[in-house]
Design a protein around this motif. Structure first.
Motif, PDB file in Angstrom:
ATOM      1  N   CYS A 113       6.495  -0.792  -5.609  1.00  0.00           N
ATOM      2  CA  CYS A 113       6.653  -1.632  -4.338  1.00  0.00           C
ATOM      3  C   CYS A 113       6.801  -2.863  -4.599  1.00  0.00           C
ATOM      4  CB  CYS A 113       4.904  -1.465  -3.760  1.00  0.00           C
ATOM      5  SG  CYS A 113       4.803   0.062  -2.964  1.00  0.00           S
ATOM      6  N   GLN A 114       6.491  -3.175  -5.821  1.00  0.00           N
ATOM      7  CA  GLN A 114       6.957  -4.837  -6.490  1.00  0.00           C
ATOM      8  C   GLN A 114       8.388  -4.693  -6.500  1.00  0.00           C
ATOM      9  OE1 GLN A 114       4.007  -4.996  -9.733  1.00  0.00           O
ATOM     10  NE2 GLN A 114       2.377  -6.132  -8.591  1.00  0.00           N
ATOM     11  N   HIS A 136       9.930  -5.101  -3.175  1.00  0.00           N
ATOM     12  CA  HIS A 136       9.611  -6.236  -2.696  1.00  0.00           C
ATOM     13  C   HIS A 136      10.586  -7.467  -3.534  1.00  0.00           C
ATOM     14  CE1 HIS A 136       7.306  -9.569  -0.491  1.00  0.00           C
ATOM     15  NE2 HIS A 136       7.258 -10.148  -1.726  1.00  0.00           N
ATOM     16  N   ASP A 174       3.341   3.631  -8.389  1.00  0.00           N
ATOM     17  CA  ASP A 174       3.549   3.284  -7.098  1.00  0.00           C
ATOM     18  C   ASP A 174       3.449   1.454  -6.819  1.00  0.00           C
ATOM     19  OD1 ASP A 174       3.463   5.921  -6.623  1.00  0.00           O
ATOM     20  OD2 ASP A 174       1.799   6.107  -5.749  1.00  0.00           O
TER      21      ASP A 174
END
Length: 74
Positions: free
Chosen positions: A61-62, A65, A57
């Motif tokens: 997310c990284q 981003h 997860d």
């Protein structure tokens, strides 16, 4: 039966009852230990799976981003 024979039969019965009780307690301990170990292994597996999921997860997310964003002001 003579009193000695009655006493011998009673002693054999009592010793067999004690032996059966010892075997029963031993088997109960073996089963308890096996179940406790199995539950510990399952709990450790669950924690490892949750940690891998959290890492996945975080990586997702990284990655999101890090995607370039285009804000055109027209």
């Amino acid at each position: 039966m003579t009193p000695a024979q009655v006493w011998a039969v009673g002693a054999i019965g009592g010793l067999s009852a004690v032996l059966a009780l010892i075997v029963f307690v031993g088997l109960a301990l073996v089963v308890y230990t096996a179940v406790a170990r199995l539950l510990d292994l399952l709990d450790a597996r669950r924690h490892r799976r949750a940690a891998r999921q959290a890492e996945g997860d975080l990586a997702a997310c990284q990655a999101i981003h890090a995607l370039p964003t285009h804000h055109d002001k027209t």
